[in-house]
Scaffold this motif. Structure first.
Motif, PDB file in Angstrom:
ATOM      1  N   ALA A 138     -23.110   7.967 -18.317  1.00 26.74           N
ATOM      2  CA  ALA A 138     -24.534   7.648 -18.230  1.00 26.74           C
ATOM      3  C   ALA A 138     -24.800   6.558 -17.205  1.00 26.74           C
ATOM      4  O   ALA A 138     -25.915   6.421 -16.721  1.00 26.74           O
ATOM      5  N   SER A 139     -23.785   5.773 -16.858  1.00 27.42           N
ATOM      6  CA  SER A 139     -23.975   4.692 -15.886  1.00 27.42           C
ATOM      7  C   SER A 139     -22.772   4.636 -14.964  1.00 27.42           C
ATOM      8  O   SER A 139     -21.692   5.157 -15.267  1.00 27.42           O
ATOM      9  N   VAL A 140     -22.959   4.002 -13.809  1.00 28.02           N
ATOM     10  CA  VAL A 140     -21.879   3.742 -12.876  1.00 28.02           C
ATOM     11  C   VAL A 140     -21.552   2.254 -12.969  1.00 28.02           C
ATOM     12  O   VAL A 140     -22.453   1.417 -13.034  1.00 28.02           O
ATOM     13  N   VAL A 141     -20.258   1.930 -13.006  1.00 25.75           N
ATOM     14  CA  VAL A 141     -19.848   0.531 -13.038  1.00 25.75           C
ATOM     15  C   VAL A 141     -18.884   0.308 -11.876  1.00 25.75           C
ATOM     16  O   VAL A 141     -17.943   1.074 -11.677  1.00 25.75           O
ATOM     17  N   LEU A 175     -34.824   3.657 -22.246  1.00 20.88           N
ATOM     18  CA  LEU A 175     -35.824   2.846 -21.573  1.00 20.88           C
ATOM     19  C   LEU A 175     -36.267   3.465 -20.258  1.00 20.88           C
ATOM     20  O   LEU A 175     -37.417   3.305 -19.838  1.00 20.88           O
ATOM     21  N   LEU A 176     -35.356   4.181 -19.585  1.00 24.45           N
ATOM     22  CA  LEU A 176     -35.727   4.831 -18.328  1.00 24.45           C
ATOM     23  C   LEU A 176     -36.674   6.005 -18.556  1.00 24.45           C
ATOM     24  O   LEU A 176     -37.514   6.319 -17.709  1.00 24.45           O
ATOM     25  N   GLN A 177     -36.550   6.677 -19.711  1.00 25.17           N
ATOM     26  CA  GLN A 177     -37.379   7.843 -19.995  1.00 25.17           C
ATOM     27  C   GLN A 177     -38.742   7.469 -20.541  1.00 25.17           C
ATOM     28  O   GLN A 177     -39.683   8.255 -20.475  1.00 25.17           O
ATOM     29  N   SER A 181     -42.461   3.654 -15.437  1.00 22.41           N
ATOM     30  CA  SER A 181     -41.510   4.408 -14.624  1.00 22.41           C
ATOM     31  C   SER A 181     -40.626   3.440 -13.853  1.00 22.41           C
ATOM     32  O   SER A 181     -41.115   2.569 -13.137  1.00 22.41           O
ATOM     33  N   LYS A 182     -39.309   3.588 -13.997  1.00 25.71           N
ATOM     34  CA  LYS A 182     -38.353   2.686 -13.356  1.00 25.71           C
ATOM     35  C   LYS A 182     -37.343   3.496 -12.561  1.00 25.71           C
ATOM     36  O   LYS A 182     -36.968   4.605 -12.944  1.00 25.71           O
ATOM     37  N   LEU A 183     -36.891   2.923 -11.440  1.00 21.16           N
ATOM     38  CA  LEU A 183     -35.917   3.593 -10.583  1.00 21.16           C
ATOM     39  C   LEU A 183     -34.530   3.528 -11.206  1.00 21.16           C
ATOM     40  O   LEU A 183     -33.811   4.525 -11.256  1.00 21.16           O
ATOM     41  N   GLN A 184     -34.144   2.375 -11.720  1.00 15.70           N
ATOM     42  CA  GLN A 184     -32.837   2.202 -12.343  1.00 15.70           C
ATOM     43  C   GLN A 184     -32.838   0.923 -13.163  1.00 15.70           C
ATOM     44  O   GLN A 184     -33.661   0.031 -12.944  1.00 15.70           O
ATOM     45  N   PRO A 200     -29.323   5.324 -13.839  1.00 19.98           N
ATOM     46  CA  PRO A 200     -28.348   6.401 -13.970  1.00 19.98           C
ATOM     47  C   PRO A 200     -27.194   6.264 -12.967  1.00 19.98           C
ATOM     48  O   PRO A 200     -27.223   5.377 -12.124  1.00 19.98           O
ATOM     49  N   TYR A 201     -26.254   7.196 -13.034  1.00 22.72           N
ATOM     50  CA  TYR A 201     -25.068   7.145 -12.191  1.00 22.72           C
ATOM     51  C   TYR A 201     -25.439   7.428 -10.733  1.00 22.72           C
ATOM     52  O   TYR A 201     -26.204   8.348 -10.437  1.00 22.72           O
ATOM     53  N   THR A 202     -24.921   6.606  -9.807  1.00 24.79           N
ATOM     54  CA  THR A 202     -25.110   6.824  -8.366  1.00 24.79           C
ATOM     55  C   THR A 202     -23.805   6.464  -7.651  1.00 24.79           C
ATOM     56  O   THR A 202     -22.895   5.876  -8.254  1.00 24.79           O
TER      57      THR A 202
END
Length: 787
Positions: A138-141, A175-177, A181-184, A200-202
C-alpha cells in the motif's frame, strides 16, 4: 362657405373677432404655459430623484454582492485547507500514539511485518545505493544509503522504524479516499533516521535520483527542507516560539518530483514521548489545482476574476485573464538553498502600478483602481480578504503566513445594471417631456380651432370649421374641410386639414409609442426584480470562516514544587518578559545533594533572545546531569556549546550569566552578571560585584581564563537576592530608575519573611513604582533563604 366680399374684408385690430381671439387665446395660452411648465419641472425632478435612488441602491447592492462573493470564496479555500489539516492531524495522531506507547508500537510493527511482509522487505539498488520495497504494498518506503549497514541492509534502529511506520498502510489509504482530495500521504523519520514512507506506492527513490543529484549522500532534512526541522525542535522546547498556535506547517507551492505538478505540502511534526524533541513528521500533499480551481471559478459579472496571493505578494492561483489584467509575469526559481522548485508570480512585480502598490498586510474593503488596458485607464473594483494565518516554511525558519483572496471586477460591468437603469429612466423622462410638449402643442391647436370656431358667426366657413373641429373632438380624425375660397377662411380650412392630418398621425403614433413604452417599463421592472432576487440569493450564500485558536504554553522554568524540594533552602522566583518571548534566564538544577542556581540576561528580548535562553537552559541541564561539579569548567563548557550554536544560527546575541553552587555547606558564586545582594540575619547587607568573576557568554570560543569563583558565607536566616537589570533599570513615569539601593531597602524590609513573600513584596513595590510606564526589559527576581 361665405360670400366673396365677406371673405375679402380685412379684419381690423379693434374688431370683435380680433378682440375675441386676443383675450380668449391669450388667457388659454398663459394657462397652458404655466401648467405645462410646472408639469415639465416635476417630471425632470422626479427623474433626477429616481435616478439617484436607483443608482445608490444598485451600487450598494453590487458592492455587498462582491463582499459576499469574496467571503464565500474565502470560506471555501479555508475549508479545503482545514480538511487537509484534519486529515494530516488524524494520521499524525495515529503515529504519535504509537510513539507514546513503545510496547504497542513494537507489537503493531511486528504484526504488520508478519501479515504484510512487502511493507518492510527491502531490495537494495546497486546503482542508486538505496533500498526500497517492491511494488504491491500500500505504500513505498525508501531507505537512503547512509542508513544502511555494510551488508546493504537497514541498521537495527532503521529496521524497527520500517516495521512500526508500516501502520501508515492501515490509515493512509482510507484518508486518501475520503475527506479532502490529496495527492499522497507520508511519514518521514527523525533527522537521524529519515526513512521516507509514502502512500500510494510510487517510484519514489528512482525519481529522486533523476531530479535531485546528491540527495542520497546528504542529510535528508537539510537537503530538502533546510531550517524546518530546527524550527520544530524550538517548538518542542517552547510552544510559544510557534508563529501560529498550531502544529501544522504548510510549505509554499513547489514542483512535485513525482507528478511534476505544483503542490503544497502540509506537515504535522511528531514528538518524542517526553515531548522534548522531534520524532519525525506526518504529511500530505495537495495539488495547487485544487486551490486554483476554487479561485479560478470566481465569476463576477462578465470578466471579473479572483486571485490567491501569499503575504509577500506571490500569486499562487489566478486564471489567464486575471494574470493578463493584473500585469503579472511568471518565473521559476530553483537556485535557492532548497532542492525544491518554487513558483514566483508576484503582485509587486506587476506592470500595473496600482497593483504593485496593493497592500496585502491587512484586509481591504472596496478599492477603486485604474488599470492600464490598450493605452487607456479602465476603472476596476478590488476587494482583498485575508485567510486565517498558518505556519509557513519556504526556506529557513518557519514563519507566519496569512494568504489573501482578492476579487477584481471592472466597474463598468458590475455597474452595468445601474447604467442601464439610469439610461432607461433618462430615456423615459425624455419621452415624457416630448409627450408633454406635444400635448401642449396639441392643446394650443385645439384652443386655436375652438377660438376660430367660436367666430363661426362671422363667416359661414367658420361654422364648417367648427363642425369639423367637433368631429375631431369626437376622435374622427378623418374629417376634412372643403376649401371653397382662397381667403382667410380658405386658409383656415387648409390649415385645419393639415392639423387634422397631423393629429391623426400623432394620435396613431402616440398609441404605438405608449404601447412600446409600457412594454419597456415592464421589461425594466422584470429585470430589476430578477436582479433583486439574484442579490438576495447571493446574500444567503454567506459562509463563516473556520478559525481555531489554541494557546498551549509549555514552560521550561522550574515548577513551583521543584523550588520547594530543598530541605535547607527556601527558593522563590518571578519572571515577566517585556514581550511575548523573553530573554531572561533562571533555573534551579538539582543533582543528588548538589544544587545549582543560575540567572542570566540575554541582550535584547524577543524571539532570538528567547531561543538563546532555551539553549542556555538545555546545555546547563545537560552539564548538570552529566555530573560536572567544577564551577569554572561548567561555565567554560557551557560557553563553548553556546558559542558554536550562536555561530551556526547567526544570532547576534550574548548574555551575562552567573551560577550559585551549593552542596549543603559551601555557597560558591561564579560568572559575570548583576550584583548579588546578601541580607544577613542580623540585618547587614552585602553587595557582591561579579564583574571580575567572568565574561559575557557567547563572545569568545574559550573563556576559561576569565572565569573565577567566590565563596559566599551563607548561614541560617541569611537571604540572597539574584536579579536581572530589568529590576534595577525599571523606570517610573518621571523617568527615575528603581535602582539597586531601593532593591536593597526592600530586601531589608522583608528579610524576616519567607522567600516567596520577599519576592512578592519586592515585585509589588516594583510594579507600584513603574505605574503606567511601559516595561522595556524582562524582569527576573530570585530569593534564596537559608532555613
Amino acid at each position: 362657405m361665405m360670400d366673396g366680399s365677406s371673405s375679402k374684408r380685412p379684419a381690423r385690430l379693434g374688431s370683435f373677432r380680433a378682440k375675441f381671439i386676443l383675450v380668449v387665446g391669450g388667457a388659454v395660452l398663459f394657462d397652458l404655459l404655466v401648467s405645462g411648465g410646472l408639469a415639465l419641472w416635476n417630471v425632470q425632478r422626479l427623474s433626477r430623484d429616481a435616478t439617484l435612488e436607483v443608482g445608490q441602491g444598485l451600487e450598494a447592492a453590487s458592492q455587498e454582492y462582491i463582499r459576499t462573493y469574496a467571503d464565500s470564496t474565502a470560506a471555501q479555500v479555508s475549508l479545503l485547507l482545514r480538511q487537509v489539516h484534519n486529515d494530516v492531524g488524524t494520521l499524525a495522531g495515529v503515529l504519535q500514539a504509537q510513539i507514546d506507547d513503545p510496547e504497542r508500537n513494537s507489537d503493531v510493527g511486528a504484526a504488520i511485518a508478519r501479515t504484510s511482509p512487502g511493507s518492510v522487505s527491502l531490495v537494495y539498488d546497486e546503482k542508486g545505493k538505496w533500498s526500497q520495497n517492491l511494488p504491491g504494498s500500500a505504500s513505498v518506503v525508501s531507505v537512503w544509503g547512509y542508513l544502511l549497514g555494510p551488508d546493504h541492509r537497514p541498521k537495527p534502529d532503521i529496521q524497527r522504524d520500517l516495521e512500526t511506520s508500516a501502520v501508515l498502510d492501515i490509515v493512509a489509504p482510507s484518508l486518501l479516499q475520503h475527506g479532502a482530495s490529496k495527492l499522497q500521504m507520508y511519514y518521514i523519520g527523525p533527522k537521524e533516521r529519515p526513512i521516507f514512507r509514502t502512500a500510494p506506492y510510487t517510484d519514489q527513490a528512482q525519481t529522486f535520483d533523476r531530479l535531485y543529484s546528491g540527495h542520497n549522500e546528504a542529510d535528508f532534512w537539510d537537503f530538502f527542507f533546510p531550517g524546518l526541522y530546527e524550527s520544530w525542535q524550538s517548538w518542542a522546547k517552547d510552544a510559544k516560539t510557534r508563529p501560529v498556535a498550531d502544529d501544522i506547517t504548510q510549505t509554499a507551492p513547489y514542483t512535485d518530483a513525482i507528478t511534476g505538478k505544483l503542490i503544497v505540502s502540509f506537515f504535522h511534526p511528531l514528538w518524542t514521548a517526553d515531548r522534548q524533541d522531534v520524532a519525525g513528521t506526518a504529511g500530505a500533499d495537495i495539488t495547487l489545482d485544487q486551490l486554483a480551481q476554487i479561485v479560478e471559478n470566481v465569476k463576477v459579472a462578465q470578466s471579473g476574476f479572483g486571485f490567491l496571493a501569499m503575504s509577500d505578494g506571490n500569486v499562487v492561483a489566478i486564471n489567464s485573464t486575471g494574470e493578463k489584467t493584473l500585469g503579472l509575469r511568471s518565473a521559476s526559481d530553483a537556485s535557492g538553498a532548497s532542492a525544491l522548485t518554487g513558483l514566483e508570480r508576484s503582485l509587486k512585480g506587476s506592470s500595473q502600478p496600482a497593483i504593485a502598490k496593493l497592500a496585502l498586510d491587512r484586509e481591504l474593503g472596496i478599492q477603486h483602481l485604474l488599470l492600464q488596458q490598450e493605452g487607456s485607464e479602465v476603472p476596476y473594483i478590488v476587494i482583498v480578504k485575508k485567510l486565517p494565518a498558518t505556519n509557513l516554511w519556504s526556506s529557513g525558519p518557519v514563519r507566519q503566513e496569512a494568504m489573501s483572496l482578492g476579487v477584481v471586477v471592472p466597474e463598468r460591468e458590475i455597474q452595468a445594471s445601474l447604467y442601464a437603469a439610469q439610461a432607461k429612466i433618462s430615456e423615459a423622462t425624455n419621452r415624457i417631456v416630448i409627450y408633454q410638449i406635444l400635448a401642449i402643442l396639441m392643446s394650443l391647436l385645439v384652443v386655436a380651432i375652438a377660438v376660430i370656431a367660436v367666430s363661426k358667426r362671422i363667416t359661414s366657413g367658420i361654422s364648417a370649421l367648427a363642425d369639423a373641429a367637433k368631429r375631431i373632438q369626437a376622435k374622427d380624425y378623418s374629417v376634412r374641410v372643403a376649401i371653397a375660397s382662397k381667403d382667410e377662411v380658405g386658409e383656415a380650412g387648409e390649415a385645419f386639414n393639415r392639423m387634422a392630418e397631423e393629429i391623426s398621425y400623432h394620435t396613431e403614433n402616440l398609441e404605438q409609442l405608449v404601447e412600446e413604452r409600457t412594454a419597456q417599463i415592464e421589461d425594466a421592472k422584470e429585470e430589476i426584480s430578477t436582479l433583486n432576487a439574484q442579490l438576495q440569493r447571493e446574500n444567503r450564500r454567506l459562509g463563516t470562516e473556520l478559525a481555531v485558536a489554541e494557546r498551549i504554553q509549555l514552560m521550561v522554568l522550574p515548577l513551583h514544587q521543584e523550588l520547594e524540594d530543598f530541605q535547607a533552602l527556601e527558593i522563590a522566583a518571578y519572571m515577566r518578559p517585556a514581550e511575548e518571548v523573553g530573554g531572561d534566564y533562571y533555573d534551579v538544577l538539582k543533582n543528588g545533594s548538589r544544587l545549582k542556581i543560575g540567572i542570566g540576561d540575554v541582550t535584547g528580548h524577543g524571539l532570538e533572545s528567547g531561543v538563546l535562553m532555551l539553549m542556555v537552559q538545555s546545555v546547563a541541564r545537560a552539564l548538570q546531569e552529566a555530573g560536572n561539579t567544577d564551577a569554572v569548567k561548567f561555565l567554560t563548557n557551557l560557553n563553548s556549546a553556546l558559542f558554536k550554536n550562536i555561530v551556526r544560527t547567526k544570532i547576534d546575541k550574548h548574555l551575562t550569566l552567573a551560577f550559585l553552587d551549593y552542596d549543603g555547606k559551601e555557597m560558591i558564586l561564579s560568572g559575570q552578571h548583576e550584583e548579588v545582594v546578601v541580607v544577613r540575619a542580623n540585618g547587614e547587607i552585602e553587595r557582591i560585584d561579579t564583574m571580575d568573576l567572568g565574561i559575557p557568554i557567547g563572545l569568545e570560543a574559550d573563556i576559561s581564563a576569565f572565569i573565577k569563583t567566590r565563596e559566599i558565607a551563607f548561614e541560617k536566616g541569611d537571604l540572597i537576592l539574584l536579579h536581572t537589570d530589568g529590576v534595577t533599570e525599571a523606570e517610573n513615569d518621571a523617568g527615575e530608575l528603581f535602582g539597586i539601593e531601593r532593591l536593597c531597602r526592600e530586601a531589608l524590609r522583608l528579610k524576616d519573611q519567607s522567600a516567596e513573600k520577599v519576592v512578592a513584596g519586592i515585585v509589588a513595590t516594583l510594579m507600584l513604582f513603574i505605574g503606567s510606564q511601559k516595561i522595556y526589559d524582562d524582569i527576573t527576581l530570585l530569593a534564596v533563604r537559608h532555613r
